[in-house]
Motif scaffolding. Sequence first.
Motif, PDB file in Angstrom:
ATOM      1  N   PRO A 133       0.904  -1.349   0.030  1.00  0.00           N
ATOM      2  CA  PRO A 133      -0.122  -0.064  -0.052  1.00  0.00           C
ATOM      3  C   PRO A 133       0.941   1.190  -0.018  1.00  0.00           C
ATOM      4  O   PRO A 133       1.931   1.160   0.482  1.00  0.00           O
ATOM      5  CB  PRO A 133      -0.880  -0.169   1.298  1.00  0.00           C
ATOM      6  N   VAL A 134       0.382   2.377  -0.382  1.00  0.00           N
ATOM      7  CA  VAL A 134       0.958   3.707  -0.274  1.00  0.00           C
ATOM      8  C   VAL A 134       0.545   4.321   0.876  1.00  0.00           C
ATOM      9  O   VAL A 134      -0.696   4.657   1.083  1.00  0.00           O
ATOM     10  CB  VAL A 134       0.554   4.619  -1.675  1.00  0.00           C
ATOM     11  N   ARG A 135       1.460   4.534   1.618  1.00  0.00           N
ATOM     12  CA  ARG A 135       1.174   5.138   3.039  1.00  0.00           C
ATOM     13  C   ARG A 135       1.947   6.089   3.631  1.00  0.00           C
ATOM     14  O   ARG A 135       1.837   6.275   4.909  1.00  0.00           O
ATOM     15  CB  ARG A 135       0.761   3.924   4.225  1.00  0.00           C
ATOM     16  N   SER A 136       2.997   6.587   3.085  1.00  0.00           N
ATOM     17  CA  SER A 136       3.811   7.605   3.616  1.00  0.00           C
ATOM     18  C   SER A 136       3.358   9.204   2.978  1.00  0.00           C
ATOM     19  O   SER A 136       3.658   9.473   2.109  1.00  0.00           O
ATOM     20  CB  SER A 136       5.307   7.521   2.873  1.00  0.00           C
ATOM     21  N   GLN A 137       2.912   9.639   4.155  1.00  0.00           N
ATOM     22  CA  GLN A 137       2.239  11.027   4.087  1.00  0.00           C
ATOM     23  C   GLN A 137       3.418  11.946   3.715  1.00  0.00           C
ATOM     24  O   GLN A 137       4.416  11.594   4.372  1.00  0.00           O
ATOM     25  CB  GLN A 137       1.459  11.237   5.356  1.00  0.00           C
ATOM     26  N   PRO A 138       3.171  12.773   2.757  1.00  0.00           N
ATOM     27  CA  PRO A 138       4.248  13.523   2.328  1.00  0.00           C
ATOM     28  C   PRO A 138       4.743  14.797   3.770  1.00  0.00           C
ATOM     29  O   PRO A 138       3.831  15.399   4.274  1.00  0.00           O
ATOM     30  CB  PRO A 138       3.777  14.357   1.269  1.00  0.00           C
ATOM     31  N   ALA A 139       5.995  15.451   3.738  1.00  0.00           N
ATOM     32  CA  ALA A 139       6.066  16.555   4.275  1.00  0.00           C
ATOM     33  C   ALA A 139       6.431  17.359   3.128  1.00  0.00           C
ATOM     34  O   ALA A 139       7.116  17.119   2.159  1.00  0.00           O
ATOM     35  CB  ALA A 139       7.446  16.393   5.304  1.00  0.00           C
ATOM     36  N   VAL A 140       6.031  18.866   3.418  1.00  0.00           N
ATOM     37  CA  VAL A 140       6.651  19.914   2.461  1.00  0.00           C
ATOM     38  C   VAL A 140       7.329  21.100   3.257  1.00  0.00           C
ATOM     39  O   VAL A 140       6.862  21.659   4.223  1.00  0.00           O
ATOM     40  CB  VAL A 140       5.294  20.448   1.980  1.00  0.00           C
ATOM     41  N   VAL A 141       8.582  21.317   2.965  1.00  0.00           N
ATOM     42  CA  VAL A 141       9.365  22.282   3.421  1.00  0.00           C
ATOM     43  C   VAL A 141      10.136  22.931   2.293  1.00  0.00           C
ATOM     44  O   VAL A 141      10.830  22.498   1.562  1.00  0.00           O
ATOM     45  CB  VAL A 141      10.249  21.589   4.461  1.00  0.00           C
ATOM     46  N   ASP A 142      10.149  24.282   2.437  1.00  0.00           N
ATOM     47  CA  ASP A 142      10.728  25.685   1.568  1.00  0.00           C
ATOM     48  C   ASP A 142      10.627  25.016  -0.025  1.00  0.00           C
ATOM     49  O   ASP A 142      11.673  24.710  -0.663  1.00  0.00           O
ATOM     50  CB  ASP A 142      12.086  25.301   1.949  1.00  0.00           C
ATOM     51  N   GLY A 143       9.423  24.430  -0.299  1.00  0.00           N
ATOM     52  CA  GLY A 143       9.198  24.312  -1.757  1.00  0.00           C
ATOM     53  C   GLY A 143       9.709  23.005  -2.228  1.00  0.00           C
ATOM     54  O   GLY A 143       9.477  22.852  -3.492  1.00  0.00           O
ATOM     55  N   VAL A 144       9.808  22.265  -1.226  1.00  0.00           N
ATOM     56  CA  VAL A 144      10.073  20.827  -1.855  1.00  0.00           C
ATOM     57  C   VAL A 144       9.180  19.711  -0.987  1.00  0.00           C
ATOM     58  O   VAL A 144       9.012  19.983   0.277  1.00  0.00           O
ATOM     59  CB  VAL A 144      11.538  20.371  -1.613  1.00  0.00           C
ATOM     60  N   VAL A 145       8.779  18.491  -1.642  1.00  0.00           N
ATOM     61  CA  VAL A 145       7.810  17.622  -1.040  1.00  0.00           C
ATOM     62  C   VAL A 145       8.575  16.265  -1.006  1.00  0.00           C
ATOM     63  O   VAL A 145       9.311  16.033  -1.903  1.00  0.00           O
ATOM     64  CB  VAL A 145       6.676  17.405  -2.073  1.00  0.00           C
ATOM     65  N   TYR A 146       8.637  15.897   0.132  1.00  0.00           N
ATOM     66  CA  TYR A 146       9.485  14.694   0.547  1.00  0.00           C
ATOM     67  C   TYR A 146       8.514  13.325   1.033  1.00  0.00           C
ATOM     68  O   TYR A 146       7.395  13.740   1.780  1.00  0.00           O
ATOM     69  CB  TYR A 146      10.139  14.799   2.007  1.00  0.00           C
ATOM     70  N   PHE A 147       8.574  12.306   0.540  1.00  0.00           N
ATOM     71  CA  PHE A 147       7.827  11.223   0.762  1.00  0.00           C
ATOM     72  C   PHE A 147       8.464   9.763   0.192  1.00  0.00           C
ATOM     73  O   PHE A 147       9.470   9.910  -0.526  1.00  0.00           O
ATOM     74  CB  PHE A 147       6.451  11.413  -0.237  1.00  0.00           C
ATOM     75  N   GLY A 148       7.826   8.660   0.760  1.00  0.00           N
ATOM     76  CA  GLY A 148       8.497   7.478   0.294  1.00  0.00           C
ATOM     77  C   GLY A 148       7.560   6.800  -0.415  1.00  0.00           C
ATOM     78  O   GLY A 148       6.001   7.216  -0.254  1.00  0.00           O
ATOM     79  N   ARG A 170      10.653  15.808  -4.417  1.00  0.00           N
ATOM     80  CA  ARG A 170      10.396  16.381  -5.658  1.00  0.00           C
ATOM     81  C   ARG A 170       9.913  17.891  -5.692  1.00  0.00           C
ATOM     82  O   ARG A 170       9.594  18.381  -4.481  1.00  0.00           O
ATOM     83  CB  ARG A 170       9.099  15.791  -6.215  1.00  0.00           C
ATOM     84  N   ASP A 171      10.136  18.828  -6.469  1.00  0.00           N
ATOM     85  CA  ASP A 171       9.615  20.290  -6.473  1.00  0.00           C
ATOM     86  C   ASP A 171       8.403  20.157  -6.045  1.00  0.00           C
ATOM     87  O   ASP A 171       7.241  19.606  -6.646  1.00  0.00           O
ATOM     88  CB  ASP A 171       9.981  20.787  -7.770  1.00  0.00           C
ATOM     89  N   ALA A 172       7.664  21.100  -5.058  1.00  0.00           N
ATOM     90  CA  ALA A 172       6.428  20.943  -4.575  1.00  0.00           C
ATOM     91  C   ALA A 172       5.473  21.548  -5.678  1.00  0.00           C
ATOM     92  O   ALA A 172       4.278  21.171  -5.733  1.00  0.00           O
ATOM     93  CB  ALA A 172       6.395  21.679  -3.224  1.00  0.00           C
ATOM     94  N   ARG A 173       5.877  22.427  -6.637  1.00  0.00           N
ATOM     95  CA  ARG A 173       5.082  23.021  -7.525  1.00  0.00           C
ATOM     96  C   ARG A 173       4.914  22.127  -8.672  1.00  0.00           C
ATOM     97  O   ARG A 173       3.894  22.393  -9.375  1.00  0.00           O
ATOM     98  CB  ARG A 173       5.566  24.489  -7.960  1.00  0.00           C
ATOM     99  N   THR A 174       5.860  21.772  -9.073  1.00  0.00           N
ATOM    100  CA  THR A 174       5.854  21.099 -10.443  1.00  0.00           C
ATOM    101  C   THR A 174       6.189  19.611 -10.537  1.00  0.00           C
ATOM    102  O   THR A 174       6.113  18.853 -11.470  1.00  0.00           O
ATOM    103  CB  THR A 174       7.186  21.639 -11.226  1.00  0.00           C
ATOM    104  N   GLY A 175       6.654  18.990  -9.568  1.00  0.00           N
ATOM    105  CA  GLY A 175       6.912  17.573  -9.414  1.00  0.00           C
ATOM    106  C   GLY A 175       8.420  17.197  -9.937  1.00  0.00           C
ATOM    107  O   GLY A 175       8.560  16.041 -10.032  1.00  0.00           O
ATOM    108  N   ALA A 176       9.004  18.260 -10.239  1.00  0.00           N
ATOM    109  CA  ALA A 176      10.483  17.821 -10.949  1.00  0.00           C
ATOM    110  C   ALA A 176      11.158  17.100  -9.788  1.00  0.00           C
ATOM    111  O   ALA A 176      11.345  17.461  -8.690  1.00  0.00           O
ATOM    112  CB  ALA A 176      11.202  19.338 -11.366  1.00  0.00           C
ATOM    113  N   ALA A 177      12.139  16.295 -10.183  1.00  0.00           N
ATOM    114  CA  ALA A 177      13.151  15.384  -9.604  1.00  0.00           C
ATOM    115  C   ALA A 177      13.960  16.457  -8.999  1.00  0.00           C
ATOM    116  O   ALA A 177      14.657  17.377  -9.344  1.00  0.00           O
ATOM    117  CB  ALA A 177      13.730  14.438 -10.238  1.00  0.00           C
ATOM    118  N   ARG A 178      14.219  16.145  -7.539  1.00  0.00           N
ATOM    119  CA  ARG A 178      15.296  16.992  -6.778  1.00  0.00           C
ATOM    120  C   ARG A 178      16.336  15.855  -6.469  1.00  0.00           C
ATOM    121  O   ARG A 178      17.541  15.806  -6.840  1.00  0.00           O
ATOM    122  CB  ARG A 178      14.889  17.400  -5.386  1.00  0.00           C
ATOM    123  N   TRP A 179      16.074  14.876  -5.834  1.00  0.00           N
ATOM    124  CA  TRP A 179      16.790  13.610  -5.469  1.00  0.00           C
ATOM    125  C   TRP A 179      15.908  12.265  -4.986  1.00  0.00           C
ATOM    126  O   TRP A 179      14.677  12.279  -4.897  1.00  0.00           O
ATOM    127  CB  TRP A 179      17.728  13.737  -4.468  1.00  0.00           C
TER     128      TRP A 179
END
Length: 527
Positions: A79-94, A103-112
């Motif tokens: 199942p998908v169950r890692s709720q994202p965190a959003v800080v300084d324009g980046v969204v983090y999730f498992g 990922r970039d919070a606005r566009t979804g572009a890859a960060r790492w």
Amino acid sequence: MRRHVLFRLLTLVAAVLPLIVVTAGPASAGTHQRDGDWPTWQGDSLGSRHNAAERRINPATAGRLTLKWAFGYAKSDAPVRSQPAVVDGVVYFGGPDGNFYARDARTGAARWAFALSSVDPGAGAGLVWDGPTVAAGKVFFGDSRGYVYALDQRTGRLIWARDTESHPAGGHTSSPLYHDGRIYIGASSGENTGGADYPCCTFRGHIDALDARTGAQVWRYYTVPEPVQVGTWPSGAARFEPSGAGVWSSPVIDPATGTLYVGTGQNYTGSAGDFDSLLALDARSGAVRWKNQVTDSDTWRSLCNDPNPEGYCPGLEDGSALDYDIGATPNIIRLGNRTLVGVGQKSGVYHAFDARTGTVQWRRQLGVPLPSGGISGIQWGTSFDGRRLYVASYFAGPGTVFAVNPSDGQVLWQTPHPANGCTTGGAAAFPDVCQLAHTPAVTTSPGLVYEGSTDGKMRIYSARTGAVVWEFDTIREFRGVNGVTGFGSSISGGGGAVVSDGMLYIQAGYWPFYPSEHGNVLLAFGL
């Protein structure tokens, strides 16, 4: 190789594809936090799940939200169950693929991206079952193997990884909480899902304090005594007692008093320890300040749901085959010069205690009790916006969203699940799957309440009246910005909606699952 049986009833984990840590272009994410960020599962240390700084999404604009981007996952049984965190324009999730993403919070572009398999690959595939916390320039999260990780916020570089579990079934659904240089995280287990031949059970729930800089354990509080063998099961397998009382949910902390609050689960065997309890611990030392046990007895394993559980269901003789644990995260509620701490239970009861003493201030039955499985009540969490408390019930014929007076528990409004949830949208094609139930934790921003459903729809309600002001159906295909097509499903449990800086983020892909040839999806909405 370590043998992990965590959540074996929920999923047969698919093989995890290798992925190395990469940086896609220059990472501009800073290490500070802004007003409106959502840096942790609870939203803040008090467990409010409320973003008071959100102004762009409001009662006048919420109806205009549209999908801005999607992120598709490879096909998986997890199942998908890692709720994202959003800080300084980046969204983090498992993801359910054994990878962690920025990922970039606005566009979804890859960060790492970071592969959990890069840490102790001989221990089996790890999955991110919790939501991350972003603090002190790091991203913290746990996995299904019992590891806790700290990654560099900007690059995804591994700073430390600590294996917190000697038990092969231990893992983390509890999301980490950062406070004053420490990480606080609970440990849980699906060991009680073992079959008749399994020597049930030896897992001990616990809450750990870790040094955020190094990962070193500062203290540990066990919720049950050390199990000992007390005989055998009818199959001849060894029987151990007591066990269980896992910490499934995320802790909260009152910075004014340095008190950590966290709920616990039911016993797997025996009837001892801090099962079905709200614990108040000294955050510096782990010492107990008070505890309140909300169920007299609750010993349950999954064999209790078998057609003939005789001899294998430890709680049937005393009527306690309930599974009524506290799987929800508490709320610290300020009411003038009075502070309460409240929490929902899988029995459907919301409990409010004096935060200093633990004495009961009020209780309210909101869900409909359904024993032996605990699927009727309050599952993952509730929200407090400073004026009202918002609660959603799961399988309660139907699930319902409530607004409650936090001072006395009076219900101010209640909105049953829309009756057409299974006959409209993508769910209409799957009448044997769809249910009118609310799995996710509730989220709020000024004037709005966010709650998803097992019918695959995400809804926003008026905080004033409870009327639905926006609805989005996820049960369809989405082309992801990562080039992977995803398919929506039940809105994810283990967390809920995240609202930050004019954007709404949800994970779609949780039980009950809607069949598709594709994996599931993270969705990002904006105005």
